[in-house]
Write a protein that holds these residues in place. Structure first.
Motif, PDB file in Angstrom:
ATOM      1  N   GLN A  20      40.286  48.002  47.659  1.00 36.49           N
ATOM      2  CA  GLN A  20      40.547  46.586  47.905  1.00 36.49           C
ATOM      3  C   GLN A  20      39.390  45.688  47.497  1.00 36.49           C
ATOM      4  O   GLN A  20      39.590  44.571  46.995  1.00 36.49           O
ATOM      5  CB  GLN A  20      40.887  46.360  49.383  1.00 36.49           C
ATOM      6  CG  GLN A  20      41.544  45.024  49.662  1.00 36.49           C
ATOM      7  CD  GLN A  20      42.886  44.890  48.945  1.00 36.49           C
ATOM      8  OE1 GLN A  20      43.706  45.793  48.975  1.00 36.49           O
ATOM      9  NE2 GLN A  20      43.091  43.765  48.276  1.00 36.49           N
ATOM     10  N   HIS A  21      38.142  46.133  47.673  1.00 29.04           N
ATOM     11  CA  HIS A  21      37.016  45.261  47.354  1.00 29.04           C
ATOM     12  C   HIS A  21      36.938  44.983  45.849  1.00 29.04           C
ATOM     13  O   HIS A  21      36.443  43.929  45.439  1.00 29.04           O
ATOM     14  CB  HIS A  21      35.699  45.852  47.858  1.00 29.04           C
ATOM     15  CG  HIS A  21      35.178  47.009  47.058  1.00 29.04           C
ATOM     16  ND1 HIS A  21      35.596  48.317  47.273  1.00 29.04           N
ATOM     17  CD2 HIS A  21      34.285  47.061  46.033  1.00 29.04           C
ATOM     18  CE1 HIS A  21      34.971  49.116  46.432  1.00 29.04           C
ATOM     19  NE2 HIS A  21      34.176  48.395  45.656  1.00 29.04           N
ATOM     20  N   ASP A  48      39.729  42.420  45.088  1.00 31.16           N
ATOM     21  CA  ASP A  48      39.433  41.091  45.615  1.00 31.16           C
ATOM     22  C   ASP A  48      38.346  40.354  44.837  1.00 31.16           C
ATOM     23  O   ASP A  48      38.041  39.202  45.140  1.00 31.16           O
ATOM     24  CB  ASP A  48      38.980  41.207  47.083  1.00 31.16           C
ATOM     25  CG  ASP A  48      40.112  41.624  48.009  1.00 31.16           C
ATOM     26  OD1 ASP A  48      41.280  41.557  47.576  1.00 31.16           O
ATOM     27  OD2 ASP A  48      39.826  42.020  49.152  1.00 31.16           O
ATOM     28  N   GLU A  98      36.790  38.128  42.240  1.00 33.16           N
ATOM     29  CA  GLU A  98      37.364  37.076  41.399  1.00 33.16           C
ATOM     30  C   GLU A  98      36.987  37.208  39.926  1.00 33.16           C
ATOM     31  O   GLU A  98      37.832  37.033  39.046  1.00 33.16           O
ATOM     32  CB  GLU A  98      36.942  35.698  41.922  1.00 33.16           C
ATOM     33  CG  GLU A  98      37.700  35.265  43.154  1.00 33.16           C
ATOM     34  CD  GLU A  98      37.516  33.786  43.448  1.00 33.16           C
ATOM     35  OE1 GLU A  98      36.850  33.104  42.648  1.00 33.16           O
ATOM     36  OE2 GLU A  98      38.046  33.325  44.466  1.00 33.16           O
ATOM     37  N   ARG A 127      40.838  35.232  48.264  1.00 26.69           N
ATOM     38  CA  ARG A 127      41.368  35.077  49.617  1.00 26.69           C
ATOM     39  C   ARG A 127      42.721  35.775  49.698  1.00 26.69           C
ATOM     40  O   ARG A 127      43.553  35.632  48.813  1.00 26.69           O
ATOM     41  CB  ARG A 127      41.546  33.593  49.972  1.00 26.69           C
ATOM     42  CG  ARG A 127      40.261  32.785  49.908  1.00 26.69           C
ATOM     43  CD  ARG A 127      40.505  31.364  50.408  1.00 26.69           C
ATOM     44  NE  ARG A 127      41.600  30.711  49.708  1.00 26.69           N
ATOM     45  CZ  ARG A 127      41.466  30.065  48.562  1.00 26.69           C
ATOM     46  NH1 ARG A 127      40.297  30.039  47.952  1.00 26.69           N
ATOM     47  NH2 ARG A 127      42.487  29.461  47.992  1.00 26.69           N
ATOM     48  N   GLN A 128      42.946  36.526  50.734  1.00 27.38           N
ATOM     49  CA  GLN A 128      44.196  37.262  50.891  1.00 27.38           C
ATOM     50  C   GLN A 128      45.260  36.392  51.542  1.00 27.38           C
ATOM     51  O   GLN A 128      45.645  36.568  52.688  1.00 27.38           O
ATOM     52  CB  GLN A 128      43.935  38.527  51.717  1.00 27.38           C
ATOM     53  CG  GLN A 128      42.980  39.501  51.044  1.00 27.38           C
ATOM     54  CD  GLN A 128      43.448  39.900  49.660  1.00 27.38           C
ATOM     55  OE1 GLN A 128      44.574  40.374  49.497  1.00 27.38           O
ATOM     56  NE2 GLN A 128      42.614  39.719  48.653  1.00 27.38           N
ATOM     57  N   THR A 183      46.053  33.690  43.862  1.00 30.23           N
ATOM     58  CA  THR A 183      45.849  34.434  42.624  1.00 30.23           C
ATOM     59  C   THR A 183      46.115  33.550  41.423  1.00 30.23           C
ATOM     60  O   THR A 183      45.356  33.545  40.448  1.00 30.23           O
ATOM     61  CB  THR A 183      46.773  35.665  42.578  1.00 30.23           C
ATOM     62  OG1 THR A 183      46.509  36.489  43.722  1.00 30.23           O
ATOM     63  CG2 THR A 183      46.532  36.482  41.312  1.00 30.23           C
ATOM     64  N   GLN A 229      35.143  36.549  45.914  1.00 33.41           N
ATOM     65  CA  GLN A 229      36.224  37.300  46.528  1.00 33.41           C
ATOM     66  C   GLN A 229      37.507  36.469  46.561  1.00 33.41           C
ATOM     67  O   GLN A 229      37.479  35.274  46.838  1.00 33.41           O
ATOM     68  CB  GLN A 229      35.859  37.710  47.967  1.00 33.41           C
ATOM     69  CG  GLN A 229      34.663  38.643  48.042  1.00 33.41           C
ATOM     70  CD  GLN A 229      34.941  39.972  47.389  1.00 33.41           C
ATOM     71  OE1 GLN A 229      35.933  40.630  47.695  1.00 33.41           O
ATOM     72  NE2 GLN A 229      34.065  40.386  46.489  1.00 33.41           N
TER      73      GLN A 229
END
Length: 383
Positions: A209-210, A213, A215, A18-19, A25, A16
């Motif tokens: 969103q999932h 997110d 990677e 990280r926001q 990114t 995932q």
């Protein structure tokens, strides 16, 4: 198209993103393309593999590209137009430099090619072979260079306004955390009459969103795929008033685990053509009674020239075109394509909206190709 069954290792953060902003990114993309992937065989989907066989002239040019540069190529198409001799080309997210190396041949010794990439490992590969390659082409000096930088901030990489005739990119824009700025920067650095000619990955919906997110899916060019209608809005907002599709191919995510993550979303690799023609392109295709004739002067396209998925010009055959198409192929000599076309007529008299073929008749009409009486538009849309 089928998925590549690679051996890429999962990133270290549990799969995932990280926001916490753009920097994370960038780090994920740099790590995936600089360290996780060893070569194209490590890819887990078909998103970053060619969507179709390139033109024979492009294939011939690729044979001269150094093996290391080819092996590190992760693009999703061959966004390389012919007939670009003498042009100034900017390659966004140039990676190992494959497309830049090919363009160095296509533009000739009088042209120039600049590649921009943020991954140090990839920049080193592209720089390592540049001088020897240009010597192999018998050039007195190298006509290409590679700059480390972010495609959202070309100004920080020293790329000036209106300094390029052609901007290319290969499966890279979707990796950017700020796609709006990428398009704005591409528009800024293009000279009037220039073009952003590129392949990328798009989706038939806005991704949850999932998926965004994830990677591995981000590195594989899936998580960052824009909903195609959102892309068109961003392109128009940036100044590219009439985005044109050149080709499209579906991407199949056959890896069971990744397929479960993306669900019913459908992805395509699409090559777009975005022309910078200020005050010439309109929001709709208007009829001014203009006619365009292709001269057959582009090597490799002697018999016909495909502008997009619904305009194929047969050499020497007049075609009635809308004002936007007339501008793209050379009205007033602004477009980089102008020397290859003769456009007759101006915009003194307006005949209304161009009579595009839409609805159920569109596929049948489009199948007529260059024999159709006028340019053909896809169902439900203008040219």
């Amino acid at each position: 198209m089928s998925c590549c069954n690679g051996s890429a290792k999962a990133p270290s953060t549990g799969g995932q993103l990280r926001q916490d902003g753009h920097n994370n990114t960038y780090e994920v993309v740099q790590d995936y393309y600089g360290k996780v992937l060893g070569n194209t065989r490590d890819l887990k989907t078909s998103a970053c593999t060619a969507s179709g066989r390139p033109h024979a002239h492009i294939v011939a040019a690729m044979k001269k590209v150094p093996a290391e540069v080819m092996d590190k190529f992760y693009g999703c198409g061959a966004p390389l137009p012919l007939g670009i001799d003498g042009l100034r080309v900017l390659d966004l997210g140039s990676g190992s430099g494959r497309d830049s190396y090919v363009c160095a041949q296509l533009v000739g010794e009088q042209g120039k090619v600049t590649g921009v990439d943020m991954t140090p490992e990839q920049i080193k590969v592209s720089q390592r072979h540049a001088d020897a390659y240009c010597q192999q082409l018998s050039y007195k000096k190298a006509n290409m260079r590679f700059v480390e930088g972010h495609i959202e901030y070309l100004d920080k990489a020293g790329i000036a306004d209106k300094s390029f005739d052609l901007v290319i990119s290969n499966c890279v824009v979707n990796l950017s955390p700020d796609k709006k700025r990428v398009l704005q920067e591409a528009y800024r650095v293009l000279a009037n009459g220039g073009e952003f000619y590129f392949s990328d990955v798009y989706c038939d919906r806005r991704l949850p969103q999932h998926v965004k997110d994830h990677e591995v899916l981000w590195g594989e060019c899936i998580s960052g795929a824009l909903y195609i209608e959102d892309f068109k809005r961003l392109a128009r907002d940036a100044g590219f008033a009439d985005p044109r599709v050149l080709s499209s191919a579906r991407i199949d995510v056959t890896d069971p685990e990744l397929s479960q993550v993306v669900g019913n979303a459908v992805f395509h690799s699409i090559t777009y053509r975005l022309f910078k023609l200020p005050e010439q392109l309109e929001s709709l295709c208007e009829d001014y009674g203009q006619v365009a004739v292709y001269k057959g002067t582009i090597k490799g396209h002697e018999h016909s020239y495909q502008l997009d998925d619904h305009h194929t010009f047969v050499t020497g055959k007049p075609m009635l075109v809308c004002g936007n198409t007339a501008a793209m192929v050379g009205e007033d000599g602004v477009s980089w394509l102008a020397k290859n076309f003769q456009v007759t007529g101006d915009r003194c008299v307006h005949y209304g909206l161009f009579q595009c073929v839409t609805g159920p008749l569109a596929p049948a009409a489009a199948s007529q190709g260059p024999s159709a009486p006028a340019d053909i538009c896809g169902a439900g849309s203008c040219c």
